[in-house]
Design an enzyme around this catalytic site. Structure first.
Site, PDB file in Angstrom:
ATOM      1  N   GLY A  40      60.105  32.031 -15.722  1.00 48.27           N
ATOM      2  CA  GLY A  40      61.340  31.127 -16.182  1.00 48.27           C
ATOM      3  C   GLY A  40      62.851  31.947 -15.928  1.00 48.27           C
ATOM      4  N   GLY A  42      65.567  29.553 -15.696  1.00 51.45           N
ATOM      5  CA  GLY A  42      66.517  29.254 -16.063  1.00 51.45           C
ATOM      6  C   GLY A  42      67.844  30.090 -17.280  1.00 51.45           C
ATOM      7  N   GLY A  45      65.614  33.207 -18.752  1.00 49.60           N
ATOM      8  CA  GLY A  45      65.123  34.161 -18.149  1.00 49.60           C
ATOM      9  C   GLY A  45      65.977  34.818 -16.522  1.00 49.60           C
ATOM     10  CG  HIS A 266      71.526  14.689 -28.723  1.00 51.82           C
ATOM     11  ND1 HIS A 266      72.722  13.725 -28.777  1.00 51.82           N
ATOM     12  CD2 HIS A 266      72.296  15.562 -27.879  1.00 51.82           C
ATOM     13  CE1 HIS A 266      73.834  13.956 -28.252  1.00 51.82           C
ATOM     14  NE2 HIS A 266      73.556  15.417 -27.659  1.00 51.82           N
ATOM     15  CB  SER A 284      77.591  15.953 -23.932  1.00 44.43           C
ATOM     16  OG  SER A 284      78.876  17.036 -24.214  1.00 44.43           O
ATOM     17  NE  ARG A 337      73.469  17.878 -30.466  1.00 42.39           N
ATOM     18  CZ  ARG A 337      72.642  18.220 -29.069  1.00 42.39           C
ATOM     19  NH1 ARG A 337      71.974  19.166 -29.038  1.00 42.39           N
ATOM     20  NH2 ARG A 337      73.823  18.782 -28.933  1.00 42.39           N
ATOM     21  CG  HIS A 429      68.530  17.116 -26.466  1.00 37.20           C
ATOM     22  ND1 HIS A 429      69.002  16.873 -25.029  1.00 37.20           N
ATOM     23  CD2 HIS A 429      69.468  17.851 -26.926  1.00 37.20           C
ATOM     24  CE1 HIS A 429      70.496  17.523 -24.957  1.00 37.20           C
ATOM     25  NE2 HIS A 429      70.372  18.496 -26.125  1.00 37.20           N
ATOM     26  CD  GLU A 453      64.712  23.874 -25.195  1.00 36.09           C
ATOM     27  OE1 GLU A 453      65.832  23.784 -24.562  1.00 36.09           O
ATOM     28  OE2 GLU A 453      64.055  22.987 -25.396  1.00 36.09           O
ATOM     29  NE  ARG A 463      69.374  22.782 -29.217  1.00 36.83           N
ATOM     30  CZ  ARG A 463      70.456  22.912 -28.518  1.00 36.83           C
ATOM     31  NH1 ARG A 463      71.848  22.876 -28.851  1.00 36.83           N
ATOM     32  NH2 ARG A 463      70.104  21.024 -27.919  1.00 36.83           N
TER      33      ARG A 463
HETATM   34  C1  LIG Z   1      70.830  16.804 -20.684  1.00 38.58           C
HETATM   35  C2  LIG Z   1      70.879  17.678 -21.761  1.00 38.58           C
HETATM   36  C3  LIG Z   1      71.682  18.636 -22.050  1.00 38.58           C
HETATM   37  C4  LIG Z   1      72.135  19.534 -22.954  1.00 38.58           C
HETATM   38  N1  LIG Z   1      73.608  20.450 -23.116  1.00 38.58           N
HETATM   39  C5  LIG Z   1      73.766  21.492 -23.973  1.00 38.58           C
HETATM   40  C6  LIG Z   1      74.904  21.884 -23.982  1.00 38.58           C
HETATM   41  O1  LIG Z   1      76.096  21.245 -23.507  1.00 38.58           O
HETATM   42  N2  LIG Z   1      74.356  23.501 -24.996  1.00 38.58           N
HETATM   43  C7  LIG Z   1      73.755  24.008 -25.555  1.00 38.58           C
HETATM   44  O2  LIG Z   1      73.570  24.826 -25.849  1.00 38.58           O
HETATM   45  N3  LIG Z   1      72.606  23.438 -24.859  1.00 38.58           N
HETATM   46  C8  LIG Z   1      72.067  22.026 -24.096  1.00 38.58           C
HETATM   47  N4  LIG Z   1      70.825  21.768 -24.160  1.00 38.58           N
HETATM   48  C9  LIG Z   1      69.666  22.592 -24.445  1.00 38.58           C
HETATM   49  C10 LIG Z   1      69.794  23.405 -23.125  1.00 38.58           C
HETATM   50  O3  LIG Z   1      69.954  23.472 -21.826  1.00 38.58           O
HETATM   51  C11 LIG Z   1      68.445  23.939 -22.907  1.00 38.58           C
HETATM   52  O4  LIG Z   1      67.753  24.615 -24.108  1.00 38.58           O
HETATM   53  C12 LIG Z   1      68.062  25.083 -22.189  1.00 38.58           C
HETATM   54  O5  LIG Z   1      69.175  25.375 -21.040  1.00 38.58           O
HETATM   55  C13 LIG Z   1      66.720  25.903 -22.183  1.00 38.58           C
HETATM   56  O6  LIG Z   1      67.220  27.054 -21.161  1.00 38.58           O
HETATM   57  P1  LIG Z   1      65.916  28.136 -21.189  1.00 38.58           P
HETATM   58  O7  LIG Z   1      66.097  29.208 -19.670  1.00 38.58           O
HETATM   59  O8  LIG Z   1      64.962  28.874 -22.510  1.00 38.58           O
HETATM   60  O9  LIG Z   1      64.868  27.375 -20.392  1.00 38.58           O
HETATM   61  P2  LIG Z   1      65.289  26.397 -19.278  1.00 38.58           P
HETATM   62  O10 LIG Z   1      66.313  26.060 -18.642  1.00 38.58           O
HETATM   63  O11 LIG Z   1      63.672  25.014 -19.081  1.00 38.58           O
HETATM   64  O12 LIG Z   1      64.282  26.655 -18.063  1.00 38.58           O
HETATM   65  C14 LIG Z   1      62.309  26.899 -17.685  1.00 38.58           C
HETATM   66  C15 LIG Z   1      62.368  27.693 -16.596  1.00 38.58           C
HETATM   67  O13 LIG Z   1      60.914  28.016 -16.987  1.00 38.58           O
HETATM   68  C16 LIG Z   1      60.503  27.983 -15.885  1.00 38.58           C
HETATM   69  N5  LIG Z   1      58.811  27.625 -16.002  1.00 38.58           N
HETATM   70  C17 LIG Z   1      58.384  27.204 -17.009  1.00 38.58           C
HETATM   71  N6  LIG Z   1      57.259  26.847 -16.705  1.00 38.58           N
HETATM   72  C18 LIG Z   1      56.496  27.168 -16.186  1.00 38.58           C
HETATM   73  C19 LIG Z   1      55.320  28.292 -15.563  1.00 38.58           C
HETATM   74  N7  LIG Z   1      54.514  27.903 -15.859  1.00 38.58           N
HETATM   75  N8  LIG Z   1      55.592  28.853 -14.528  1.00 38.58           N
HETATM   76  C20 LIG Z   1      56.619  29.240 -14.154  1.00 38.58           C
HETATM   77  N9  LIG Z   1      57.595  29.258 -14.406  1.00 38.58           N
HETATM   78  C21 LIG Z   1      57.971  27.857 -14.899  1.00 38.58           C
HETATM   79  C22 LIG Z   1      61.291  27.166 -14.725  1.00 38.58           C
HETATM   80  O14 LIG Z   1      60.820  26.935 -13.103  1.00 38.58           O
HETATM   81  C23 LIG Z   1      62.731  27.344 -15.487  1.00 38.58           C
HETATM   82  O15 LIG Z   1      63.061  28.173 -14.546  1.00 38.58           O
HETATM   83  C24 LIG Z   1      70.560  20.327 -23.372  1.00 38.58           C
HETATM   84  C25 LIG Z   1      69.750  19.583 -23.022  1.00 38.58           C
HETATM   85  C26 LIG Z   1      69.314  18.828 -21.988  1.00 38.58           C
HETATM   86  C27 LIG Z   1      67.977  18.257 -21.960  1.00 38.58           C
END
Ligand SMILES: Cc1cc2nc3c(=O)[nH]c(=O)nc-3n(C[C@H](O)[C@H](O)[C@H](O)COP(=O)(O)OP(=O)(O)OC[C@H]3O[C@@H](n4cnc5c(N)ncnc54)[C@H](O)[C@@H]3O)c2cc1C
Length: 666
Positions: A40, A42, A45, A266, A284, A337, A429, A453, A463
């Site tokens: 990951g 994001g 990661g 949400h 948002s 929320r 959400h 997440e 949250r």
């Molecule tokens: C529309 C929207 C708006 C939001 N706005 C906000 C905000 O303003 N403020 C806030 O605090 N939060 C916000 N959130 C929540 C926040 O965006 C997420 O909780 C956060 O970005 C998650 O980050 P992450 O790095 O954990 O996962 P992600 O960003 O989901 O990244 C997951 C990563 O894992 C990889 N992956 C997954 N499974 C596999 C696999 N099996 N093999 C290889 N790679 C894999 C993907 O390719 C990706 O790179 C929002 C959420 C949404 C849906």
């Protein structure tokens, strides 16, 4: 197996500092002998991979997109919290800690939340140093806005694209390490299993999504940063690709899955428009700073609006019900929320919904436009009684703050939100549940960590807005780099781990078996067919309001869909090539198992807390009724062959620093 959360001793504000002072460290020369897999890229990661590589570890990073910068995190709009107190409005580390524990309805682990609040301030400094263009005030200082569940302004933002800007920062930091060869990036790879050697996570099996090749990758530790599982509902605001597979595969290998039923719905999303929709769009939460939420006060007006005979702008003030301001005067439109979502549902269920399906309420900026307009008119020495001038000036201010969100809304709904109120309705959400981790962010599998997440997180049962980005970056930039070093210190002389072992062989075979089964069963229906069916059950019976009967039915129905899926799913193409249908089917297979555990978790929790609302447990005025005596614990499930056989382990939650009271935002 007894759960040990490994919370350090000492006072809450000293735990993290003491911990860091006493853990094992790996010296810089030895770090280059250690490999770490990060699944990951994001915000969690990406920040972890960049930091670990900067420290000197050899990082192998994986994502299923064609670039780390397309992770779902890029969608985050509203902002990121930090206890900087730039506004001088009374914020502090303790207040952020307190708000988060209370916002999560007292179902989070205090020690983790306090650490999160402590490191929040460093995140902003780190991101500013990377060049993240946070919004600034007239004087050049970083600006803040408010999010729900707080009485201070502590949210840092970059228009409505905060996630994108933060991810570009983390991505730049990663790229520096990719160029140096310290991060080996595997784009378009999907992790499909975890490899455990002598009780420790030592690698993964991944499928190259372009060629279909199954690959073995080894490391001294594996970090899962695969995001949330909201897409178990089929329709959600998550990116279409977000899935539970990586987290679920480690669960099946021994990582406990905690609080799967804690889902965030949400309140401000664009309402569902029909049966063919594959995705929902978030508006948002930052919009609740200035937007007022309302429905008509009279049923006949609501009906006239639904039938297109009346426009919302024609309704007089006294004929409107600003139901959040009415019910929660202290927090108004900025209640958390879960509370805002339920209140909107309650009004719609009572017949006050304002779109064709009766499942929408208004989010109205008219008052904010006038307020800002008068303010600007005064500053510019213009006539504050000239409504045309005032509206123009006020619209400019609102456009400056939320322009891209308004544009997005107009493109989707084809209505101008500057002149007519937006229509919104709650949607899935975020998932507070996830893999259980101890204070070190380590799962119940030694050497397998989970961040962002994908872990069960610091947010308890709900949250607060702008806290997910904070948690993901706290985990990746500031927490994991310490805790993983402590774990790896004994491995410095181990050398590279071979992938030529029975354990890798077994895991690879496991993946191939599943793929072969799915490819060769000669079914007739696409994976989406089953996913949609699952989603409908999840939304109707395991969604915003749950009850015992609905949950019991859901458990039976989901098990049946899973059985049908394996009999009748059809995957065209071949397994040794680019095959998105195969990738989707593998993800849906895991959602179909998770869905059942999710319902089972919701069924066992005989209380309402945060995003988990059981109709049987509510106060006379419809608020969530917690049962602290019996349910103040984290529910961590151990996999035992199938979801129905999962075994429950409880991590008791101790509240030494906040008082355990029924939550109130009145
Ligand atoms: C529309 C929207 C708006 C939001 N706005 C906000 C905000 O303003 N403020 C806030 O605090 N939060 C916000 N959130 C929540 C926040 O965006 C997420 O909780 C956060 O970005 C998650 O980050 P992450 O790095 O954990 O996962 P992600 O960003 O989901 O990244 C997951 C990563 O894992 C990889 N992956 C997954 N499974 C596999 C696999 N099996 N093999 C290889 N790679 C894999 C993907 O390719 C990706 O790179 C929002 C959420 C949404 C849906």
């Amino acid at each position: 197996m007894a759960l040990d959360s490994k919370i350090p001793s000492g006072s809450i504000s000293e735990k993290w500092t003491n911990y860091k002072d006493h853990i094992n460290l790996v010296n810089p020369a030895n770090k280059r002998n250690l490999d770490i897999i990060v699944v990951g890229t994001g915000l969690a990661g990406g920040s972890a991979a960049a930091t670990l590589a900067e420290l000197g570890y050899n990082v192998k990073a994986f994502c299923f997109q064609d670039s780390p910068r397309r992770a779902h995190s890029i969608a985050a709009q509203g902002g990121i919290n930090a206890a900087k107190n730039y506004q001088g409005d009374g914020d502090s580390v303790f207040r952020l800690f307190y708000d988060t524990v209370k916002g999560g309805d007292y179902r989070a682990r205090e020690a983790n939340v306090h650490r999160l609040a402590e490191v929040s301030t460093s995140i902003i400094d780190q991101c500013v140093a990377q060049g993240v263009p946070f919004a600034r005030e007239y004087g050049g200082l970083l600006d803040n806005r408010s999010f729900g569940g707080t009485l201070v302004s502590r949210t840092f933002y970059a228009k409505g694209q905060t996630g994108q800007q933060l991810l570009l920062g983390a991505y730049s930091a990663m790229n520096r390490q990719i160029a140096r060869g310290k991060i080996k990036m595997h784009n378009r790879h999907e992790m499909l299993d975890l490899v455990i050697v002598k009780g420790k996570a030592r690698g993964i099996i991944a499928r190259n999504l372009v060629t279909g090749e199954i690959e073995r990758h080894s490391a001294h530790a594996v970090v899962i940063a695969s995001g949330g599982y909201g897409n178990v509902f089929f329709l959600s605001t998550n990116a279409m690709g977000s899935n539970v597979t990586a987290a679920w595969k480690i669960h099946k290998r021994g990582a406990f899955f905690a609080n799967p039923c804690y889902t965030q719905i949400h309140p401000t999303c664009i309402p569902v428009s029909g049966d063919h929709q594959a995705k929902l769009t978030l508006m948002s939460e930052s919009l609740r700073n200035d937007g007022r939420i309302w429905v008509p006060a009279k049923l006949e007006d609501a009906q006239a609006i639904r039938e297109g005979k009346l426009k919302p702008t024609q309704l007089k003030e006294e004929d409107r019900d600003y139901f959040l301001e009415r019910r929660y005067p202290a927090f108004g439109n900025l209640v958390p929320r879960d509370i805002a979502s339920r209140a909107a549902k309650e009004r719609c269920d009572a017949g006050f919904g304002i779109n064709k399906t009766g499942e929408a309420v208004y989010l109205d900026f008219a008052a904010a436009i006038i307020r800002y307009g008068i303010d600007q008119a005064r500053l510019k020495h213009l006539d504050e009684n000239d409504m045309n001038v005032v509206k123009k000036l006020g619209t400019d201010v609102v456009a400056n703050k939320y322009g891209n969100l308004f544009q997005m809304y107009e493109k989707i709904v084809d209505e101008d939100p500057y002149t007519t109120p937006m229509m919104i309705y709650p949607a899935v959400h975020y998932t507070m549940g996830g893999t259980w981790v101890d204070y070190n962010l380590q799962t119940t599998i030694p050497g397998c960590f989970s961040i962002g997440e994908s872990n069960f997180s610091d947010h308890g049962a709900n949250r607060l807005g702008a806290s997910a980005l904070m948690q993901g970056l706290a985990d990746g930039y500031f927490v994991l780099p310490y805790t993983i070093g402590d774990y790896l210190a004994p491995d410095i002389k181990m050398g590279t781990i071979s992938t030529d072992s029975p354990e890798f062989e077994e895991a690879e075979q496991n993946v191939l078996n599943q793929i072969n089964t799915l490819m060769n069963n000669g079914g007739t229906k696409p994976a989406d067919y089953f996913h949609k069916k699952l989603g409908k059950i999840m939304w109707n019976q395991v969604g915003m309001a749950r009850n015992e009967k609905g949950l019991n039915d859901a458990i039976t129905e989901i098990a049946q869909i899973r059985e049908d899926f394996y009999k009748d799913v059809r995957i065209p193409g071949t397994q040794n090539s680019f095959n998105p249908e195969l990738a989707k089917a593998l993800r849906v297979a895991d959602f179909l198992e998770l869905g059942e555990l999710f319902a089972k978790d919701a069924l066992h929790r005989n209380e309402s807390c945060g995003g988990h609302f059981r109709e049987e447990y509510q106060t006379p005025d419809g608020e969530a009724q917690r049962d602290d005596e019996n349910f103040a614990y984290v529910a961590a499930w151990e996999y035992k062959g199938k979801p129905s056989d999962a075994v429950l382990h409880k991590e008791a939650l101790v509240f030494d620093n906040v008082k355990l009271v029924q939550r109130s935002y009145k």
